[in-house]
Design an enzyme around this catalytic site. Structure first.
Site, mmCIF file in Angstrom:
data_model
loop_
_atom_site.group_PDB
_atom_site.id
_atom_site.type_symbol
_atom_site.label_atom_id
_atom_site.label_comp_id
_atom_site.label_asym_id
_atom_site.label_seq_id
_atom_site.Cartn_x
_atom_site.Cartn_y
_atom_site.Cartn_z
ATOM 1 N N LYS A 45 0.657 -1.594 0.178
ATOM 2 C CA LYS A 45 -0.102 0.395 -0.014
ATOM 3 C C LYS A 45 0.710 0.952 -0.178
ATOM 4 C CE LYS A 45 -3.506 -2.502 -0.191
ATOM 5 N NZ LYS A 45 -3.586 -2.386 -1.598
ATOM 6 N N TRP A 50 1.398 1.821 -8.741
ATOM 7 C CA TRP A 50 1.863 3.471 -9.659
ATOM 8 C C TRP A 50 3.504 2.568 -10.195
ATOM 9 C CZ3 TRP A 50 1.150 8.206 -6.316
ATOM 10 C CH2 TRP A 50 2.140 9.883 -7.606
ATOM 11 N N TRP A 78 5.412 -9.621 -8.679
ATOM 12 C CA TRP A 78 5.870 -9.990 -7.362
ATOM 13 C C TRP A 78 6.716 -11.377 -7.358
ATOM 14 C CZ3 TRP A 78 1.284 -7.942 -8.138
ATOM 15 C CH2 TRP A 78 1.193 -6.709 -7.791
ATOM 16 N N HIS A 101 7.730 -7.116 -2.287
ATOM 17 C CA HIS A 101 7.258 -6.654 0.131
ATOM 18 C C HIS A 101 7.999 -7.380 0.654
ATOM 19 C CE1 HIS A 101 3.492 -4.936 -1.807
ATOM 20 N NE2 HIS A 101 2.418 -5.432 -2.519
ATOM 21 N N SER A 131 -4.739 2.913 3.681
ATOM 22 C CA SER A 131 -5.345 1.975 3.011
ATOM 23 C C SER A 131 -5.440 0.633 3.286
ATOM 24 C CB SER A 131 -4.608 2.496 1.693
ATOM 25 O OG SER A 131 -4.270 1.732 0.165
ATOM 26 N N TYR A 186 5.844 8.049 -2.241
ATOM 27 C CA TYR A 186 4.689 8.243 -2.738
ATOM 28 C C TYR A 186 4.316 9.964 -2.754
ATOM 29 C CZ TYR A 186 -0.404 7.151 -3.396
ATOM 30 O OH TYR A 186 -1.514 7.488 -3.237
ATOM 31 N N MET A 225 -5.324 6.118 -14.901
ATOM 32 C CA MET A 225 -4.531 4.832 -14.617
ATOM 33 C C MET A 225 -5.545 4.324 -14.041
ATOM 34 S SD MET A 225 -0.749 3.965 -12.641
ATOM 35 C CE MET A 225 -1.230 2.425 -10.733
ATOM 36 N N ARG A 250 -8.298 3.404 -4.670
ATOM 37 C CA ARG A 250 -9.608 3.933 -4.197
ATOM 38 C C ARG A 250 -9.211 6.125 -4.321
ATOM 39 N NH1 ARG A 250 -9.542 5.850 1.278
ATOM 40 N NH2 ARG A 250 -7.140 6.637 1.332
HETATM 41 S S1 PPS Z 1 -0.716 -3.178 -3.146
HETATM 42 O O1 PPS Z 1 -2.058 -4.144 -2.605
HETATM 43 O O2 PPS Z 1 0.688 -3.357 -2.012
HETATM 44 O O3 PPS Z 1 -0.025 -3.770 -4.342
HETATM 45 O O4 PPS Z 1 -1.024 -2.392 -2.969
HETATM 46 P P1 PPS Z 1 -0.107 -0.368 -3.586
HETATM 47 O O5 PPS Z 1 -0.052 -0.309 -4.667
HETATM 48 O O6 PPS Z 1 1.222 -0.462 -2.817
HETATM 49 O O7 PPS Z 1 -0.699 0.806 -2.839
HETATM 50 C C1 PPS Z 1 -2.482 1.050 -2.940
HETATM 51 C C2 PPS Z 1 -2.906 2.360 -3.302
HETATM 52 O O8 PPS Z 1 -1.840 3.307 -3.920
HETATM 53 C C3 PPS Z 1 -2.514 3.898 -4.523
HETATM 54 N N1 PPS Z 1 -2.276 3.959 -6.336
HETATM 55 C C4 PPS Z 1 -2.399 5.827 -6.689
HETATM 56 N N2 PPS Z 1 -2.157 7.017 -5.975
HETATM 57 C C5 PPS Z 1 -1.819 7.530 -6.769
HETATM 58 N N3 PPS Z 1 -1.586 7.682 -7.965
HETATM 59 C C6 PPS Z 1 -1.492 6.995 -8.368
HETATM 60 N N4 PPS Z 1 -1.734 6.490 -9.854
HETATM 61 C C7 PPS Z 1 -2.070 5.623 -8.440
HETATM 62 N N5 PPS Z 1 -1.955 4.088 -8.148
HETATM 63 C C8 PPS Z 1 -2.531 3.428 -7.595
HETATM 64 C C9 PPS Z 1 -3.650 3.345 -4.662
HETATM 65 O O9 PPS Z 1 -5.380 4.203 -4.368
HETATM 66 C C10 PPS Z 1 -3.434 2.965 -2.559
HETATM 67 O O10 PPS Z 1 -3.922 3.763 -2.456
HETATM 68 P P2 PPS Z 1 -5.330 4.304 -1.646
HETATM 69 O O11 PPS Z 1 -4.797 5.586 -0.314
HETATM 70 O O12 PPS Z 1 -6.069 2.721 -0.328
HETATM 71 O O13 PPS Z 1 -6.105 5.403 -3.112
#
Ligand code: PPS
Length: 287
Positions: A45, A50, A78, A101, A131, A186, A225, A250
């Site tokens: 998370k 991204w 992964w 991870h 998240s 991030y 995205m 989200r």
């Molecule tokens: S995981 O399950 O570990 O693979 O999740 P991970 O991808 O690390 O984290 C998910 C959160 O990243 C947000 N996310 C983004 N934020 C901004 N811009 C872009 N393009 C983007 N892509 C993924 C995603 O919405 C999750 O955060 P939250 O706070 O829940 O929205």
């Protein structure tokens, strides 16, 4: 279901049994790295998905084909997941891009010998918590989070998948092989995605023209995205991830924790953070 039913303990941390059966963990342990591999390392998370979009676009110099045609879990697999065994990663041309991870101490012998390039992505742990709380409520392979108070104690204690956020971050920022690691936040990607793409491309030895940088950043902003079905996890069956409960993509913002923490939760989190990070000199974006 309980931790005992859904998780196994690997090198001291919980991993979900479903995604990481013993044969996958063995495959990962034996995996042979190349020096020009690119490894996206994250505590869950923190921005994995991204980066699984940004890095392939840097490698393809802005050609959108890989991200529009291949699901993120095959595009940037992964290493510890069951799918890795099926993908013929040994035959992939360089530069191969992977995600993990794992904590640093969980990396295999080949990692420490070969020192592939690492992009270590960090995010404000309060937002990681928020998240994760939503994600644990919608993913059936994870233990139901219970109340926010209950989940906070597990998060702070590291009794969730991939263990303690604090140990993960301390392990990777304290790594000896700093010359092969780029630390990226991030929050800095939120503040300046173009600048972040440029910085990552430079680290990967792949400087891009301003037009290509712009194109990548434009594609990778949250609202764009989120539409990509190869990246928004809409291909995952509902019984596994119920996006009616909470979407995978989200909110995609920095600071959402402020909308969810009570005053008492904020104090509790701050006090554990202060204690666990007391000897850490690293400058974080959220300090
Ligand atoms: S995981 O399950 O570990 O693979 O999740 P991970 O991808 O690390 O984290 C998910 C959160 O990243 C947000 N996310 C983004 N934020 C901004 N811009 C872009 N393009 C983007 N892509 C993924 C995603 O919405 C999750 O955060 P939250 O706070 O829940 O929205």
């Amino acid at each position: 279901m309980t931790e005992a039913e859904l998780y196994s303990v690997y090198k001291g941390v919980y991993v979900p049994k479903d995604l990481h059966p013993p044969e996958s963990l063995k495959y990962c342990e034996d995996f042979a790295f190349r020096p020009d591999d690119v490894l996206i390392v994250t505590y869950p998370k923190s921005g994995t998905t991204w980066m699984q979009e940004v890095v392939p676009l840097i490698v393809s110099e802005g050609d959108l084909t890989p991200v529009l045609t291949v699901p993120n879990w095959d595009r940037v697999p992964w290493l510890e997941e069951h799918r890795a065994i099926l993908l013929g990663l040994e035959q992939r041309p360089s530069p191969r891009v992977f995600a993990t991870h794992f904590h640093r101490h969980m990396m295999n012998e080949s990692y420490f010998k070969t020192k592939p390039r690492v992009l270590y992505v960090m995010r404000n742990p309060k937002d990681v918590f928020t998240s994760s709380f939503h994600y644990y409520g919608m993913a059936s392979y994870l233990v139901n989070p219970g109340s926010q108070d209950e989940f906070m104690e597990k998060f702070l204690d590291g009794t969730i998948i991939f263990g303690s956020w604090f140990d993960h971050v301390k392990g990777w920022i304290g790594a000896e092989e700093q010359e092969s690691i780029l630390h990226i936040f991030y929050e800095e990607m939120i503040a300046d995605l173009k600048g972040s793409v440029e910085k990552i491309a430079k680290f990967l030895g792949k400087p891009l023209s301003p037009d290509v940088t712009e194109k990548i950043a434009e594609h990778c902003v949250f609202k764009n995205m989120k539409q990509n079905k190869m990246s928004n996890f809409s291909l995952v069956p509902e019984q596994y991830m119920d996006q009616k409960k909470s979407e995978f993509m989200r909110k995609g913002i920095a600071g959402d924790w402020k909308n969810h923490f009570t005053e008492a939760q904020q104090q509790r989190f701050n006090s554990v953070y202060k204690d666990k990070m007391r000897d850490v000199k690293f400058k974080f974006t959220w300090d």
